[in-house]
Design an enzyme around this catalytic site. Structure first.
Site, short mmCIF file in Angstrom:
data_model
loop_
_atom_site.label_atom_id
_atom_site.label_comp_id
_atom_site.label_asym_id
_atom_site.label_seq_id
_atom_site.Cartn_x
_atom_site.Cartn_y
_atom_site.Cartn_z
N GLU A 83 -5.70 -5.40 10.35
CA GLU A 83 -4.70 -4.35 10.57
C GLU A 83 -5.01 -3.64 11.88
OE1 GLU A 83 -2.66 -3.14 6.76
OE2 GLU A 83 -4.44 -1.90 6.87
N GLY A 123 2.06 1.86 10.90
CA GLY A 123 2.97 2.99 10.81
C GLY A 123 3.65 3.35 12.12
N SER A 148 3.10 -2.49 10.37
CA SER A 148 4.55 -2.45 10.58
C SER A 148 5.23 -3.78 10.26
CB SER A 148 4.87 -2.01 12.01
OG SER A 148 4.39 -0.70 12.24
N GLY A 155 2.70 -1.31 4.39
CA GLY A 155 2.73 0.12 4.10
C GLY A 155 4.17 0.57 3.91
N GLY A 156 4.77 1.05 4.98
CA GLY A 156 6.12 1.64 4.92
C GLY A 156 7.14 0.80 4.17
N ASN A 158 0.86 -1.18 0.00
CA ASN A 158 0.00 0.00 0.00
C ASN A 158 0.90 1.23 0.00
OD1 ASN A 158 -1.82 2.03 0.50
ND2 ASN A 158 -2.35 1.35 2.58
N TRP A 159 0.97 1.87 -1.15
CA TRP A 159 1.90 3.01 -1.28
C TRP A 159 1.32 4.29 -0.68
CZ3 TRP A 159 3.99 2.43 -7.06
CH2 TRP A 159 4.62 1.18 -7.18
N LYS A 160 0.08 4.24 -0.28
CA LYS A 160 -0.60 5.39 0.34
C LYS A 160 -0.41 6.66 -0.50
CE LYS A 160 0.03 3.24 4.83
NZ LYS A 160 -0.09 3.41 6.27
N GLU A 213 -7.04 4.31 7.86
CA GLU A 213 -6.84 5.74 7.60
C GLU A 213 -8.07 6.34 6.93
OE1 GLU A 213 -3.09 5.31 5.58
OE2 GLU A 213 -2.16 4.71 7.47
N HIS A 267 -9.63 0.88 4.77
CA HIS A 267 -8.37 1.03 5.50
C HIS A 267 -8.62 1.94 6.72
CE1 HIS A 267 -4.27 2.22 6.44
NE2 HIS A 267 -3.87 1.17 5.75
C1 PEP Z 1 -0.97 -0.14 6.05
O1 PEP Z 1 -1.11 1.06 5.99
O2 PEP Z 1 -1.80 -0.90 5.52
C2 PEP Z 1 0.18 -0.65 6.79
C3 PEP Z 1 0.17 -1.89 7.17
O3 PEP Z 1 1.19 0.24 7.04
P1 PEP Z 1 2.60 -0.05 7.76
O4 PEP Z 1 3.14 -1.32 7.16
O5 PEP Z 1 3.43 1.14 7.44
O6 PEP Z 1 2.30 -0.21 9.20
#
Ligand code: PEP
Length: 251
Positions: free
Chosen positions: A167, A173, A213, A234-235, A9-11, A97, A95
């Site tokens: 999640e 994050g 994460s 994500g990251g 997920n490049w957000k 967010e 998601h």
């Molecule tokens: C996400 O936003 O779906 C996610 C899992 O982010 P991160 O890996 O950065 O926690």
């Protein structure tokens, strides 16, 4: 056997040029084995160029969100028809967010999953509790509500489509990855929920992936749990090296 699913997920990251660069690096470094389903979710502005770049590569394209309607007076929104037109076959729905910053409710998420199904798009349906909810002992209550309301009205064939991403909001994050035991407990709970809402066949075939994460260091411990079928990243998906390292942990 459930085929592992790893999604990036490049957000709200990556200009068109940066997205192309990352897509090229992924294409070049992708392992030959196709035992893992690999998916990337670039921002809308880069969907088409990334789709073109990845044509023929074993990487699926996902959008990060859609509107529920096919078209209409919804300034600033993007429809399922539009994302399919770019080459997307999957869409991240609900998601945390989106729930947190854009007020997405279970009801809205249910409509968006319906829109995915109507357009042959596989939903990546996200659920998860906040830290406050976990500390109050409400994990099961929150997940029951999110899963039941998100899937409300869908038959077993429809519920079987796509993946569920567990999640925990406190892990996204933050660098605070859930332990494999904690995540496994919740994944198993979600699978039991599906068995109750539908049946054991749907529950045991459904892929439930973990997000929060996840890194190359934490991936193996998580994905080797019996009910964890991959990860939404994500990251660590913003760099080819770390994303590909996670993919390789699943092979
Ligand atoms: C996400 O936003 O779906 C996610 C899992 O982010 P991160 O890996 O950065 O926690």
């Amino acid at each position: 056997m459930r085929r592992p699913w790893i999604g990036g997920n490049w957000k709200m990251h990556k200009t068109i040029g940066e997205a192309l660069e990352l897509a090229r690096a992924l294409k070049a470094g992708l392992p030959a084995a196709d035992s893992v389903e690999v998916v990337v979710a670039p921002p809308y502005t880069a969907l088409k160029v990334v789709a073109d770049e990845l044509r023929g590569a074993a990487v699926q394209l996902a959008a990060q969100n859609i509107h529920w309607a096919d078209q209409g007076a919804y300034t600033g929104e993007i429809s399922p028809v539009m994302v399919r037109d770019t080459g997307c076959r999957q869409v991240i729905i609900g998601h945390s967010e989106r729930r947190q910053w854009f007020g997405e409710t279970d009801e809205l998420i249910n409509k968006k999953i319906g829109a995915c199904l109507n357009h042959d798009l596989e939903p990546v349906f996200c659920v998860g509790e906040t830290l406050e909810e976990r500390e109050a002992g409400r994990v099961e209550e929150v997940l029951t509500r999110q899963v039941r309301e998100g899937l409300r009205g869908f038959n077993r064939g429809e519920a079987a489509r796509g993946v569920i991403a567990y999640e925990p909001v406190w892990a996204i994050g933050t660098g605070k990855t859930a332990t494999p035991e904690t995540a496994q407990q919740v994944h198993s709970f979600i699978r039991d929920l599906l068995a109750g809402l539908y049946d054991k066949t749907v529950a045991s075939a459904k892929r439930i992936v973990y997000g929060g994460s996840m890194t190359p260091e934490t991936a193996r411990g998580l994905i080797t749990q019996p009910d964890i079928d991959g990860g939404l990243i994500g990251g660590a998906s913003l760099k080819a090296e770390s994303f590909l390292a996670i993919v390789k942990e699943c092979i």
